[in-house]
Design a protein around this motif. Structure first.
Motif, PDB file in Angstrom:
ATOM      1  N   ALA A 102      19.519   0.456  41.746  1.00  0.00           N
ATOM      2  CA  ALA A 102      20.805  -0.015  42.269  1.00  0.00           C
ATOM      3  C   ALA A 102      21.266  -1.199  41.438  1.00  0.00           C
ATOM      4  O   ALA A 102      20.485  -1.796  40.689  1.00  0.00           O
ATOM      5  CB  ALA A 102      20.678  -0.412  43.741  1.00  0.00           C
ATOM      6  N   TYR A 103      22.546  -1.527  41.575  1.00  0.00           N
ATOM      7  CA  TYR A 103      23.088  -2.681  40.868  1.00  0.00           C
ATOM      8  C   TYR A 103      22.464  -3.970  41.411  1.00  0.00           C
ATOM      9  O   TYR A 103      22.112  -4.062  42.592  1.00  0.00           O
ATOM     10  CB  TYR A 103      24.596  -2.739  40.996  1.00  0.00           C
ATOM     11  CG  TYR A 103      25.308  -1.569  40.352  1.00  0.00           C
ATOM     12  CD1 TYR A 103      24.852  -1.026  39.145  1.00  0.00           C
ATOM     13  CD2 TYR A 103      26.440  -1.012  40.938  1.00  0.00           C
ATOM     14  CE1 TYR A 103      25.504   0.047  38.556  1.00  0.00           C
ATOM     15  CE2 TYR A 103      27.096   0.066  40.348  1.00  0.00           C
ATOM     16  CZ  TYR A 103      26.618   0.588  39.160  1.00  0.00           C
ATOM     17  OH  TYR A 103      27.266   1.655  38.579  1.00  0.00           O
ATOM     18  N   LYS A 104      22.371  -4.953  40.524  1.00  0.00           N
ATOM     19  CA  LYS A 104      21.669  -6.199  40.852  1.00  0.00           C
ATOM     20  C   LYS A 104      22.239  -6.876  42.095  1.00  0.00           C
ATOM     21  O   LYS A 104      21.485  -7.296  42.990  1.00  0.00           O
ATOM     22  CB  LYS A 104      21.731  -7.157  39.656  1.00  0.00           C
ATOM     23  CG  LYS A 104      20.977  -8.453  39.877  1.00  0.00           C
ATOM     24  CD  LYS A 104      21.030  -9.324  38.630  1.00  0.00           C
ATOM     25  CE  LYS A 104      20.301 -10.652  38.852  1.00  0.00           C
ATOM     26  NZ  LYS A 104      20.367 -11.512  37.639  1.00  0.00           N
ATOM     27  N   ASP A 105      23.552  -7.002  42.183  1.00  0.00           N
ATOM     28  CA  ASP A 105      24.149  -7.696  43.325  1.00  0.00           C
ATOM     29  C   ASP A 105      23.833  -6.994  44.634  1.00  0.00           C
ATOM     30  O   ASP A 105      23.588  -7.649  45.658  1.00  0.00           O
ATOM     31  CB  ASP A 105      25.668  -7.804  43.148  1.00  0.00           C
ATOM     32  CG  ASP A 105      26.058  -8.836  42.103  1.00  0.00           C
ATOM     33  OD1 ASP A 105      25.176  -9.620  41.689  1.00  0.00           O
ATOM     34  OD2 ASP A 105      27.235  -8.850  41.688  1.00  0.00           O
ATOM     35  N   MET A 124      18.294 -10.251  50.694  1.00  0.00           N
ATOM     36  CA  MET A 124      18.690 -11.410  51.492  1.00  0.00           C
ATOM     37  C   MET A 124      18.793 -11.032  52.966  1.00  0.00           C
ATOM     38  O   MET A 124      18.348 -11.768  53.850  1.00  0.00           O
ATOM     39  CB  MET A 124      20.041 -11.954  51.007  1.00  0.00           C
ATOM     40  CG  MET A 124      19.988 -12.685  49.679  1.00  0.00           C
ATOM     41  SD  MET A 124      21.647 -13.113  49.051  1.00  0.00           S
ATOM     42  CE  MET A 124      22.215 -14.241  50.335  1.00  0.00           C
ATOM     43  N   ASP A 125      19.371  -9.861  53.229  1.00  0.00           N
ATOM     44  CA  ASP A 125      19.575  -9.416  54.605  1.00  0.00           C
ATOM     45  C   ASP A 125      18.263  -9.027  55.274  1.00  0.00           C
ATOM     46  O   ASP A 125      17.990  -9.414  56.417  1.00  0.00           O
ATOM     47  CB  ASP A 125      20.545  -8.233  54.615  1.00  0.00           C
ATOM     48  CG  ASP A 125      20.839  -7.737  56.013  1.00  0.00           C
ATOM     49  OD1 ASP A 125      21.322  -8.557  56.828  1.00  0.00           O
ATOM     50  OD2 ASP A 125      20.598  -6.555  56.301  1.00  0.00           O
ATOM     51  N   LYS A 168      18.860 -17.394  45.850  1.00  0.00           N
ATOM     52  CA  LYS A 168      17.858 -17.712  44.831  1.00  0.00           C
ATOM     53  C   LYS A 168      16.494 -17.120  45.205  1.00  0.00           C
ATOM     54  O   LYS A 168      15.779 -16.586  44.343  1.00  0.00           O
ATOM     55  CB  LYS A 168      17.727 -19.223  44.665  1.00  0.00           C
ATOM     56  CG  LYS A 168      16.736 -19.617  43.568  1.00  0.00           C
ATOM     57  CD  LYS A 168      16.591 -21.109  43.443  1.00  0.00           C
ATOM     58  CE  LYS A 168      15.656 -21.480  42.284  1.00  0.00           C
ATOM     59  NZ  LYS A 168      14.332 -20.809  42.369  1.00  0.00           N
ATOM     60  N   GLU A 169      16.121 -17.225  46.465  1.00  0.00           N
ATOM     61  CA  GLU A 169      14.838 -16.674  46.908  1.00  0.00           C
ATOM     62  C   GLU A 169      14.803 -15.162  46.721  1.00  0.00           C
ATOM     63  O   GLU A 169      13.783 -14.595  46.315  1.00  0.00           O
ATOM     64  CB  GLU A 169      14.590 -17.034  48.368  1.00  0.00           C
ATOM     65  CG  GLU A 169      14.291 -18.499  48.608  1.00  0.00           C
ATOM     66  CD  GLU A 169      14.266 -18.858  50.086  1.00  0.00           C
ATOM     67  OE1 GLU A 169      13.559 -19.815  50.459  1.00  0.00           O
ATOM     68  OE2 GLU A 169      14.971 -18.172  50.880  1.00  0.00           O
ATOM     69  N   ALA A 170      15.922 -14.513  47.018  1.00  0.00           N
ATOM     70  CA  ALA A 170      15.985 -13.061  46.856  1.00  0.00           C
ATOM     71  C   ALA A 170      15.866 -12.673  45.386  1.00  0.00           C
ATOM     72  O   ALA A 170      15.158 -11.716  45.041  1.00  0.00           O
ATOM     73  CB  ALA A 170      17.287 -12.529  47.441  1.00  0.00           C
ATOM     74  N   VAL A 171      16.564 -13.397  44.509  1.00  0.00           N
ATOM     75  CA  VAL A 171      16.489 -13.119  43.077  1.00  0.00           C
ATOM     76  C   VAL A 171      15.062 -13.277  42.572  1.00  0.00           C
ATOM     77  O   VAL A 171      14.548 -12.436  41.822  1.00  0.00           O
ATOM     78  CB  VAL A 171      17.440 -14.050  42.294  1.00  0.00           C
ATOM     79  CG1 VAL A 171      17.171 -13.959  40.792  1.00  0.00           C
ATOM     80  CG2 VAL A 171      18.892 -13.697  42.588  1.00  0.00           C
TER      81      VAL A 171
END
Length: 209
Positions: free
Chosen positions: A132-135, A142-143, A150-153
């Motif tokens: 999937a796309y990064k965003d 995150m959800d 930042k934590e999700a990345v």
């Protein structure tokens, strides 16, 4: 030779690949094999699920790779008297044997664990990679985990790196490549349900060949 169809799913972290596998298994009414393979392998090795989990889909040569047969609690399993193997190698061998046995038993969906490579000699296996796309991946993580961006990345980078190193170290193939997979599905474009629809159609087509 198997006369039933197996689907393997590799996946980027946050792509929804595991959810695709779960929904597909429910629709087709066939088993899904994922973390339960680790529990099976741990049982065969006589080690704890926690120890097994530390070398699951992580880089060959991680900390537990230094634990050899004959040390501490790991004296319960030995492939041969003259061969010593790191725990990570033992776990992979045991897990691979389980994957082959389950694949021979009947149709199923295998998530991760280099199943595409392990079942490379079987003809009725559809190897799939979900991305999937990064965003979209960041927002999903995150959800699900209630993390900051930042934590999700950071979590995505870490887990993708571990999966890639684990896969490439075991298979000599490029993780997520078209050379290693028959089908690549983008859940950013298809959505989870769209990916499930596509795999369901492919499964039925293969079953009716």
């Amino acid at each position: 030779m198997m006369d039933h169809t197996i689907i393997t799913i590799g996946r980027q972290f946050g792509s929804g690949g595991h959810e695709v596998g779960n929904r597909l298994a429910e629709r087709l009414n066939i088993p899904l094999y994922d973390h339960n393979l680790i529990r099976m392998a741990a049982r065969d090795l006589g080690i704890s699920n926690e120890d097994a989990g530390r070398v699951d889909e992580t880089r060959l040569g991680n900390v537990l790779s230094s634990y050899y047969i004959g040390m501490g609690d790991y004296t319960t399993f030995m492939l041969s008297p003259e061969v010593e193997k790191p725990l990570s190698d033992q776990l992979f061998d045991a897990q691979s044997a389980i994957i082959r046995k389950l694949a021979e038993r009947g149709p199923g969906i295998f998530v991760g664990r280099c199943a595409d490579y392990v079942l490379g000699d079987y003809s009725n296996v559809v190897n799939t990679f979900i991305y999937a796309y990064k965003d979209d991946r960041i927002n999903r993580i995150m959800d699900i985990y209630k993390l900051s961006e930042k934590e999700a990345v950071d979590k995505i980078k870490k887990i993708d790196r571990e999966r890639r190193l684990y896969y490439e170290g075991r298979t000599d193939r490029k993780w997520g490549s078209i050379d290693a997979n028959a089908i690549l599905l983008n859940t950013s474009l298809l959505g989870i349900d769209g990916a499930v629809d596509a795999l369901e159609a492919i499964y039925h087509k293969w079953e009716n060949r």
